[in-house]
Every structure is written in structure tokens, then in C-alpha cells.
Enzyme design. Sequence first.
Site, PDB file in Angstrom:
ATOM      1  N   HIS B  54      32.588  55.032 -46.568  1.00 26.48           N
ATOM      2  CA  HIS B  54      33.864  54.426 -46.947  1.00 26.48           C
ATOM      3  C   HIS B  54      34.980  55.059 -46.115  1.00 26.48           C
ATOM      4  CE1 HIS B  54      32.872  52.651 -51.203  1.00 26.48           C
ATOM      5  NE2 HIS B  54      32.030  52.242 -50.275  1.00 26.48           N
ATOM      6  N   GLU B  56      37.788  56.441 -46.939  1.00 24.18           N
ATOM      7  CA  GLU B  56      38.271  57.738 -47.431  1.00 24.18           C
ATOM      8  C   GLU B  56      37.329  58.884 -47.043  1.00 24.18           C
ATOM      9  OE1 GLU B  56      37.796  54.889 -49.134  1.00 24.18           O
ATOM     10  OE2 GLU B  56      38.834  54.937 -51.062  1.00 24.18           O
TER      11      GLU B  56
END
Lengths: 152, 152
Positions: B54, B56
Site C-alpha cells: 500500500h 502508506e
Amino acid sequence: MMATMTSPMRAALDAAEAAARAGEVPVGAAVVRDGAVIAVAANAPRTLGDPTAHAEIRAIRAAAQALGTDRLDGCDLWVTLEPCAMCAGAIAHARIARLYYGASDPKGGAVEHGPRFFAQPTCHHRPDIYGGIGDREAAALLRAFFAARRED
Amino acid sequence: MMATMTSPMRAALDAAEAAARAGEVPVGAAVVRDGAVIAVAANAPRTLGDPTAHAEIRAIRAAAQALGTDRLDGCDLWVTLEPCAMCAGAIAHARIARLYYGASDPKGGAVEHGPRFFAQPTCHHRPDIYGGIGDREAAALLRAFFAARRED
């Protein structure tokens, strides 16, 4: 059958011991597919300078690389400690079929504690979950590690 | 001041657009330290064959590598979508100081939805949290992406 069922947790426990020797919180994980261990990893955030480098994340990434896909359908994850929220989320994203874990973690665990990730209505993938496997040895490793740190 | 405050979300939105062009769910993230963007990443699980990739997680890992530490004390994370449980956990492990996010995610979000990770008593680190920043553009990117997929 028992030998093939317990050997992944043995591999995970050995990885946890290696983590302790490296000064890391002793947690280890293994990914199994069709009865074969395809990835083993130790907790290593300090060693790698990577806050995401928990044993589960590293084992999942290694298994995905080995299989050439981001979906570990049909794979099982064995880990010596109840996964945290980060790792529980990764287990769901990876579509892990079965999760076997050792010691409970009332402080950081996210399976039976805190966010109880897999019990949330929004959880998009729930593995079959089996806790308490090899938990005495896993907990003993953690206790010894934190006792030694307190003595420093 | 406004320009420096909004530029990290612009970088994150640009990364989200790049993700969409690569066929990935359009989410982008940036890590900021002392007013400077030190890492930008796009969501890329399919491209990288890594279920943990992801935006992040990738931005946090890149920032940690850039700083040579697993603790991003004093760093802020900007992300175009409400973080999931995996990413919320990583944000806590990394000790991110401030979390700025764009669109809400009732389906997969773990900040205002589902596990509400940072509101759990067991949560060991809570950043200051600011939602709804750049949310219209972030949500429009996601809507366009999923609308195009439905037409396939």
C-alpha cells in the site's frame, strides 16, 4: 500428519530465537503452501531499520515474491505471537487461508484483543484461526527477552 | 505557509494518479519531515506482487530507509485515502507524529471505520489526525477508477 502440522511452528519458533539473538523482540513466522514451508522470517525492525518488518509481514512478502503474486490463496501463516493490527491487515490482504498463532498478546494483539480485526464487519477476508499452538515456548522466549532487557 | 502545507497532499495525489495509470487502486502517500517531503509512494500491490505494498507502507519504508531508522519521530504522513488496519498499525509502529488523509473509506478504513485502530485502548501510539484534506480530488480519482473497471 502431526509432524507436517507442527514443523511450520518449529520453523517459526527457530526464527523467533534468531530474532532474540539479534536483539529483536522474539517473534517468528512461516508461510506454508501444500504442506511445504515456502517462507520463514524473523521480526527485524531494528536490524533492517524498517518499522513494518514484523515476522508476518516479512514472511508474507517473501512468500508472495516466491510465488510471483500478491494473493497467497491456499497458503497458511504460522506465527509465534498473536498478530498486531498491521499484520492482521496484511494477512487479510494476502488472502491467507489459515492462521496458526502461538502466544496471546493482550498488549499489541489484534485478533483476540484490541481492534479484533477479523471480527469487524468491514473485514474483507477472514482466515480460519487457530491460537495457542506452541504458545508455551513462544511466551517463554518473550519473557526471557524482556527479563534480560530489564536487567540491562 | 499554505503552499508548504498543501504540497505533500499534491505529491500524494499525483502518486495516486500514477497508481491509476498502472492499473492499481489510486492511492498515494507522502512522508514529510521538517517541512520537506522525504518519501512519496503509490499503491502498488499488483505491480510489485506484494500484498503489503500500500502507498502508506511503501512511503514509510522509504522514509525509514532514507533516515536510517525504524522510528519516524517528528515525521508526518499524508495519504489520499483513510488508512486500512495494516497501514494504521504501521503508522503507529513508525511513530508518525501527524496523519493527514483525504477521502474517508467506510469499506476498508480503520481510522473512523471498522477497527478504529487509534481509538483502541491498546493502541501504543496515536498521531494527531486530520481527515478530509484533498478529499474531493482523492475520491474523484477512486470513483473514476472503479467506474472504468466496471465498464471493462
